[in-house]
Each structure stands twice: as C-alpha cells, then as structure tokens.
Design a protein around this motif. Structure first.
Motif, PDB file in Angstrom:
ATOM      1  N   ILE A 145       0.685  -0.943   0.054  1.00  0.00           N
ATOM      2  CA  ILE A 145       0.466   0.504   0.106  1.00  0.00           C
ATOM      3  C   ILE A 145       1.553   1.124  -0.197  1.00  0.00           C
ATOM      4  O   ILE A 145       2.033   1.800   0.815  1.00  0.00           O
ATOM      5  N   ALA A 146       0.698   2.181  -0.678  1.00  0.00           N
ATOM      6  CA  ALA A 146       1.346   3.947  -1.013  1.00  0.00           C
ATOM      7  C   ALA A 146       1.432   4.318   0.578  1.00  0.00           C
ATOM      8  O   ALA A 146       0.372   4.116   0.776  1.00  0.00           O
ATOM      9  N   PRO A 147       2.226   4.170   0.595  1.00  0.00           N
ATOM     10  CA  PRO A 147       2.106   5.598   1.959  1.00  0.00           C
ATOM     11  C   PRO A 147       2.123   7.086   1.803  1.00  0.00           C
ATOM     12  O   PRO A 147       2.861   7.564   2.338  1.00  0.00           O
ATOM     13  N   SER A 148       0.944   7.084   1.728  1.00  0.00           N
ATOM     14  CA  SER A 148       0.233   8.257   1.483  1.00  0.00           C
ATOM     15  C   SER A 148      -1.238   8.353   2.082  1.00  0.00           C
ATOM     16  O   SER A 148      -1.741   7.443   2.070  1.00  0.00           O
ATOM     17  N   GLY A 149      -1.706   9.645   1.789  1.00  0.00           N
ATOM     18  CA  GLY A 149      -2.905  10.042   2.771  1.00  0.00           C
ATOM     19  C   GLY A 149      -2.863   9.016   3.820  1.00  0.00           C
ATOM     20  O   GLY A 149      -2.244   9.614   5.253  1.00  0.00           O
ATOM     21  N   VAL A 150      -3.686   8.960   4.478  1.00  0.00           N
ATOM     22  CA  VAL A 150      -4.374   8.106   5.657  1.00  0.00           C
ATOM     23  C   VAL A 150      -3.097   6.587   5.957  1.00  0.00           C
ATOM     24  O   VAL A 150      -2.854   6.162   6.840  1.00  0.00           O
ATOM     25  N   PHE A 151      -1.755   6.694   5.337  1.00  0.00           N
ATOM     26  CA  PHE A 151      -1.452   5.372   5.194  1.00  0.00           C
ATOM     27  C   PHE A 151       0.449   5.694   4.838  1.00  0.00           C
ATOM     28  O   PHE A 151       1.208   5.444   5.487  1.00  0.00           O
ATOM     29  N   ALA A 152       0.656   7.044   5.078  1.00  0.00           N
ATOM     30  CA  ALA A 152       1.172   8.039   5.626  1.00  0.00           C
ATOM     31  C   ALA A 152       1.743   8.190   6.643  1.00  0.00           C
ATOM     32  O   ALA A 152       0.808   7.665   8.054  1.00  0.00           O
ATOM     33  N   ASP A 153       3.171   7.453   6.833  1.00  0.00           N
ATOM     34  CA  ASP A 153       3.729   7.422   8.268  1.00  0.00           C
ATOM     35  C   ASP A 153       3.576   8.369   9.237  1.00  0.00           C
ATOM     36  O   ASP A 153       2.833   8.134  10.416  1.00  0.00           O
ATOM     37  N   ALA A 154       3.631   9.555   8.854  1.00  0.00           N
ATOM     38  CA  ALA A 154       2.649  10.563  10.049  1.00  0.00           C
ATOM     39  C   ALA A 154       1.243  10.610  10.552  1.00  0.00           C
ATOM     40  O   ALA A 154       1.552  11.014  11.725  1.00  0.00           O
TER      41      ALA A 154
END
Length: 231
Positions: free
Chosen positions: A161-170
């Motif tokens: 899953i791409a690490p962006s949006g709700v899946f971003a590290d932050a």
C-alpha cells in the motif's frame, strides 16, 4: 448535550470487499464494528437505568468505565484480527502481481540473511524454497499482536500500500495514543501508581474513548479497502 448521549462509531464503507482474498477480513471487521457499537449501546442502557431511578450520571460508575475499556480492547482485537487476515489471504496473490510487495519481501530476505543466517540457509535450501520463504514471511508479520504504529507500517509495506494519505507515516504515528491505551488496559489492567497505598485505575472518559475506538476501526477499514483495490 444530552445527559446520556449514545456513543456511535462512524459507519463502515458500503463496499468493503470485491475479492475473495479480502472477504474474510471484511467479515471480521463487521464483527468488530458491531461488538464495539454493542458495548456503547450497553453503556447507554446502563446509564439510562440510572436516570430512570433518579440517579445522577455525571460520574461514570466503575462498571461503566470497564465498558469503555472493553471498547478499546475490542477495537484493538478487531484491528489485529483483520490486518493479520489480510496478510494471510491477500499477500500471496499480491506477491505474484504487485511489485511493491516484492520489494518488502526482498528487504525481509536481506535482513534474515544478515541477522539469522542459519535460518536463511535452512529456508532457502528447502526443496520448495519459494513456498517456504513466503510462509516464513507471512508468519513473521502475523505471529505477534500489533503493538505499535510501527506494526501498522509493517503491514502497509508488506501489502504494497502506498505510504500516502491515511497511510502516510505521519498519520499512522497518530495511532500511538490508541496503542498506549490498549496496552495499558490489556497488560496493566489500567492500573497506575498514585503514591503510597493501593494503585488506582486510570480514568477513561466517554468521548475520548469513542474517538480512539473509532480511529482504530476506521483505519482497519481503510486497510481492507486499499488492499482490495490492489487485487
């Protein structure tokens, strides 16, 4: 604000799954959502009984706080069960079709060769090395409970899953509060030292607990939907 407001989770997406590989995880998510909402309904009913007897509900009784604690535990158990099921069911086909999952698998192999060379030699030397390696990889992700936001990142990366949006590290880092609360309840009975004498239990309030449980259920749903979209 009503004296006895019913705590409610956000509704789940209407479409959680379109593939067999995410169907079981989706059913587990529905069960977790229903269980947590059921605890909130039980809390509402208990408080309403007090109101009907003319008793103040400004302070939560011990049993009512335990229902809030149970909501956090159930939300955490749902997150744990659903994400592990996604890895077991969806990761094998994704490894065959989604390049990002292969990157994570290769990183796992590199770390295993460096840190556990004897295990790597045994697995890579097996007659069906690829099958044995993938089984070991899945087991490494699912054998323990999800304890921190770092574990959320590990599941995200394994599924590609791409690490962006709700899946971003932050954003995933914001779940530290949920994991802390869940671990305090599960591993410490929510006890805390308060000076000399018998330890007291941490206070849990309705709205913050609802928000923690809702965030856990919501990110779990995001994982199911995102994984389904990759299949």
């Amino acid at each position: 604000m009503p004296a006895n407001r019913l705590l409610e989770l956000d509704p789940l997406p209407l479409t959680l799954t379109t593939h067999a590989e995410t169907a079981v995880a989706a059913r587990r998510l529905l069960g977790a959502h229903d269980s947590v909402q059921g605890l909130f309904a039980t809390l509402h009913a208990a408080r309403q009984q007090r109101i009907d007897r003319g008793v103040s509900v400004r302070r939560l009784e011990h049993g009512e706080v335990d229902l809030l604690r149970a909501a956090i535990v159930f939300a955490g158990a749902g997150l744990d069960a659903v994400l592990k099921q996604l890895v077991r069911d969806a990761l094998p086909p994704l490894l065959a079709s989604h390049p990002a999952t292969k990157t994570s698998l290769n990183r796992f192999v590199t770390e295993m060769v460096r840190g556990e060379p004897k295990k790597a030699q045994r697995i890579l030397g097996a007659p069906s090395a690829d099958t044995a390696l993938r089984a070991e990889y899945v087991d490494s992700i699912t054998k323990g409970s999800l304890q921190t936001e770092k574990d959320l990142r590990a599941v995200r990366n394994s599924l590609g899953i791409a690490p962006s949006g709700v899946f971003a590290d932050a954003h995933l880092a914001t779940f530290a509060d949920f994991f802390i609360a869940r671990n305090e309840i599960v591993h410490e009975l929510d006890l805390q030292a308060s000076g000399p004498g018998i330890p007291t239990r941490r206070a849990r309030k309705m709205s913050p607990v609802r928000d923690l449980a809702n965030e856990a259920i919501s990110i779990t749903a995001e994982f199911v939907v995102a994984t389904d979209a990759l299949l």
